[in-house]
Design a protein around this motif. Structure first.
Motif: not given
Length: 356
Positions: A127-137
């Motif tokens: 998820l993180i590697s394909n969605s970018g850092h925005e998803l983590i927050g």
């Protein structure tokens, strides 16, 4: 700075994925399939009613199979320009708190808990590697992610450790890209609790690990050091509340099960005391010579890693590193050895002066 040049850190900054989903898909069909797979998992999860009923092997196997299908569909959506504009599956995963519910159920799986940890680590990394850092927050991701990381403080099988380090590396890359995420993983000291940096703490046991897993861990630690130079609280935490400087210099064990010698002091004790020279005209060390001596290669790699930290870390961390370098290596180890006639030692000492 050959350590940095040869490091796969640059590759870590790109997207990492080993999945190969089909190129074409029907977004509506994918969404329906995604929901059905989750419903199957949810039905299995509802059966768990401790202490009367705990998940068994068949339950875990079914959940893993459904998760594999969900992961494939998610990846397909994230990689498809058409599907990504809607991100129906991703939004469903977030709105239904799928990751949190999955974590809660995984805590009941007993002897199968490591299997579920592996699946969750892979899912988060994808998820993180394909969605970018925005998803983590986003809370539906951040909350179960932190819960999962909190369960990864013990020694685990090699495959689980590999997946953990890959995820931690990806988190460090994302953290450097978006410093606002730091608040999720770093807690400054308070009256009730000391400072905590969960990503950094989980990476420490892998600092002396050989192979790809060790390289990725050191890459991630170097990124944490870069963050420390920008954020004073992080720099103070690393310098005053972690033992990384001691681990780099002294012969300490980053994990209780580790039996190998570590740190510059420990690795120095492994160096051969005599050199077997087979060439009459040999007069100096070359890179090939260093690579052929595994013990010397390990020592020089660690020395260059220490130098890389000194270049990017917070001033407090540099001071601590130099303190242990002087008191824990130069004076008690290098000093007495310099009194001995040893060509290998002089080579190391000269390179040491160049690096430091």
């Amino acid at each position: 700075m050959s350590w940095i040049r040869n490091s796969p850190l640059r590759a870590s900054l790109g997207k990492r994925s080993t999945h190969s989903p089909p190129k074409d898909c029907d977004p509506i069909a994918c969404y329906d399939s995604f929901r059905k797979h989750w419903q199957q998992i949810y039905d299995i999860a509802k059966k768990a009613q401790p202490p009367k009923y705990y998940p068994n092997q068949d339950d875990v196997l079914s959940v893993v199979n459904h998760l594999d299908q969900m992961e494939t569909i998610l990846l397909l959506e994230l990689k498809s320009p058409i599907s990504r504009s809607n991100s129906s599956c991703l939004e469903f995963l977030l709105s239904e708190n799928v990751l949190d519910k999955l974590f809660q159920w995984s805590q009941l799986t007993g002897k199968f808990s490591n299997v579920m940890r592996e699946k969750q680590l892979k899912l988060f990394e994808m998820l993180i590697s394909n969605s970018g850092h925005e998803l983590i927050g986003r809370e539906p991701v951040a909350r179960p992610l932190l819960k999962l990381l909190d369960t990864c403080t013990d020694c685990y099988p090699p495959e689980l450790e590999r997946l953990l380090v890959i995820l931690l590396n990806q988190l460090c890359v994302s953290l450097l890209q978006n410093m606002e995420l730091l608040g999720l993983f770093f807690s400054p000291p308070s009256k009730d609790a000391p400072a905590k940096f969960i990503i950094f703490s989980l990476l420490i046991p892998f600092i002396h690990r050989e192979g790809e897993i060790g390289q990725q861990a050191r890459d991630a630690l170097l990124l944490c050091m870069t963050v420390s130079k920008k954020i004073d609280d992080v720099g103070l935490y690393i310098a005053e509340n972690s033992n990384i400087c001691q681990l780099l210099i002294l012969d300490l064990k980053p994990h209780p099960v580790t039996s190998i010698l570590t740190g510059l002091s420990g690795l120095y004790s492994l160096l051969p005391r005599k050199l077997v020279i087979e060439m009459d005209d040999w007069h100096r060390f070359t890179t090939d010579d260093v690579n052929e001596l595994n013990e010397l290669n390990m020592f020089m790699n660690l020395l260059e890693f220490c130098n890389a930290i000194a270049l990017v870390a917070h001033p407090k961390v540099k001071t601590q590193l130099l303190k242990y370098l002087y008191q824990g290596f130069l004076v008690p180890v290098m000093g007495p050895a310099l009194l001995q006639v040893n060509f290998l030692l002089w080579f190391i000492f000269c390179n040491f002066l160049v690096v430091v």
